[in-house]
Design a protein around this motif. Sequence first.
Motif, PDB file in Angstrom:
ATOM      1  N   UNK A 144      50.986  37.182-142.057  1.00  0.00           N
ATOM      2  CA  UNK A 144      51.329  37.808-142.971  1.00  0.00           C
ATOM      3  C   UNK A 144      52.832  37.234-142.641  1.00  0.00           C
ATOM      4  N   UNK A 145      54.109  36.795-143.732  1.00  0.00           N
ATOM      5  CA  UNK A 145      55.023  36.393-143.378  1.00  0.00           C
ATOM      6  C   UNK A 145      55.710  37.374-142.359  1.00  0.00           C
ATOM      7  N   UNK A 146      56.747  36.713-142.028  1.00  0.00           N
ATOM      8  CA  UNK A 146      57.492  37.090-140.787  1.00  0.00           C
ATOM      9  C   UNK A 146      58.314  38.451-141.296  1.00  0.00           C
ATOM     10  N   UNK A 147      58.387  38.113-142.931  1.00  0.00           N
ATOM     11  CA  UNK A 147      59.275  39.405-143.897  1.00  0.00           C
ATOM     12  C   UNK A 147      58.548  40.084-143.712  1.00  0.00           C
ATOM     13  N   UNK A 148      57.123  40.444-144.223  1.00  0.00           N
ATOM     14  CA  UNK A 148      55.834  40.898-144.657  1.00  0.00           C
ATOM     15  C   UNK A 148      55.968  41.696-143.333  1.00  0.00           C
ATOM     16  N   UNK A 182      41.333  42.846-138.879  1.00  0.00           N
ATOM     17  CA  UNK A 182      42.300  43.397-139.064  1.00  0.00           C
ATOM     18  C   UNK A 182      44.167  43.349-138.205  1.00  0.00           C
ATOM     19  N   UNK A 183      44.059  42.653-137.069  1.00  0.00           N
ATOM     20  CA  UNK A 183      44.703  42.077-136.923  1.00  0.00           C
ATOM     21  C   UNK A 183      45.570  40.809-137.005  1.00  0.00           C
ATOM     22  N   UNK A 184      44.202  39.953-137.471  1.00  0.00           N
ATOM     23  CA  UNK A 184      44.980  38.977-137.793  1.00  0.00           C
ATOM     24  C   UNK A 184      45.359  38.161-139.114  1.00  0.00           C
ATOM     25  N   UNK A 185      44.763  39.688-140.275  1.00  0.00           N
ATOM     26  CA  UNK A 185      45.441  39.728-141.283  1.00  0.00           C
ATOM     27  C   UNK A 185      46.809  39.627-140.937  1.00  0.00           C
ATOM     28  N   UNK A 186      47.106  40.673-140.088  1.00  0.00           N
ATOM     29  CA  UNK A 186      48.945  41.371-140.164  1.00  0.00           C
ATOM     30  C   UNK A 186      49.577  39.643-139.781  1.00  0.00           C
ATOM     31  N   UNK A 187      48.580  39.058-139.048  1.00  0.00           N
ATOM     32  CA  UNK A 187      49.475  38.289-137.961  1.00  0.00           C
ATOM     33  C   UNK A 187      49.424  36.780-139.103  1.00  0.00           C
ATOM     34  N   UNK A 199      56.643  46.561-139.853  1.00  0.00           N
ATOM     35  CA  UNK A 199      56.998  47.371-138.556  1.00  0.00           C
ATOM     36  C   UNK A 199      58.049  48.768-138.664  1.00  0.00           C
ATOM     37  N   UNK A 200      58.612  47.842-139.786  1.00  0.00           N
ATOM     38  CA  UNK A 200      59.862  49.206-139.466  1.00  0.00           C
ATOM     39  C   UNK A 200      59.374  50.582-140.148  1.00  0.00           C
ATOM     40  N   UNK A 201      58.309  50.435-141.199  1.00  0.00           N
ATOM     41  CA  UNK A 201      57.343  51.851-141.461  1.00  0.00           C
ATOM     42  C   UNK A 201      56.727  51.663-140.407  1.00  0.00           C
ATOM     43  N   UNK A 202      56.378  51.253-139.015  1.00  0.00           N
ATOM     44  CA  UNK A 202      55.596  52.122-138.262  1.00  0.00           C
ATOM     45  C   UNK A 202      56.730  52.948-137.168  1.00  0.00           C
ATOM     46  N   UNK A 203      57.536  51.752-137.335  1.00  0.00           N
ATOM     47  CA  UNK A 203      58.896  52.788-136.470  1.00  0.00           C
ATOM     48  C   UNK A 203      59.556  53.567-137.102  1.00  0.00           C
TER      49      UNK A 203
END
Length: 72
Positions: free
Chosen positions: A12-16, A5-10, A21-25
Amino acid sequence: MSDADIAEILKLSAEERMRIFEIIWESLAADPSSVPLGDAHRAALDESLAEHERNPDDVTSRYEALAEARQG
């Protein structure tokens, strides 16, 4: 969350990734008492509060703090 899952997130584009990050924060900010606080951080916060109580007029505006941070 798996390493896959983490590999898939990484991938993603910087914007994504910033959006995630904003949603988690925001979810953490909505319930700050749920965020674990280590002893060292608690001690630092306690010291900052004690210093403020000793000198309540010795404050820095957020603009001053940002300017200082940007200077390095």
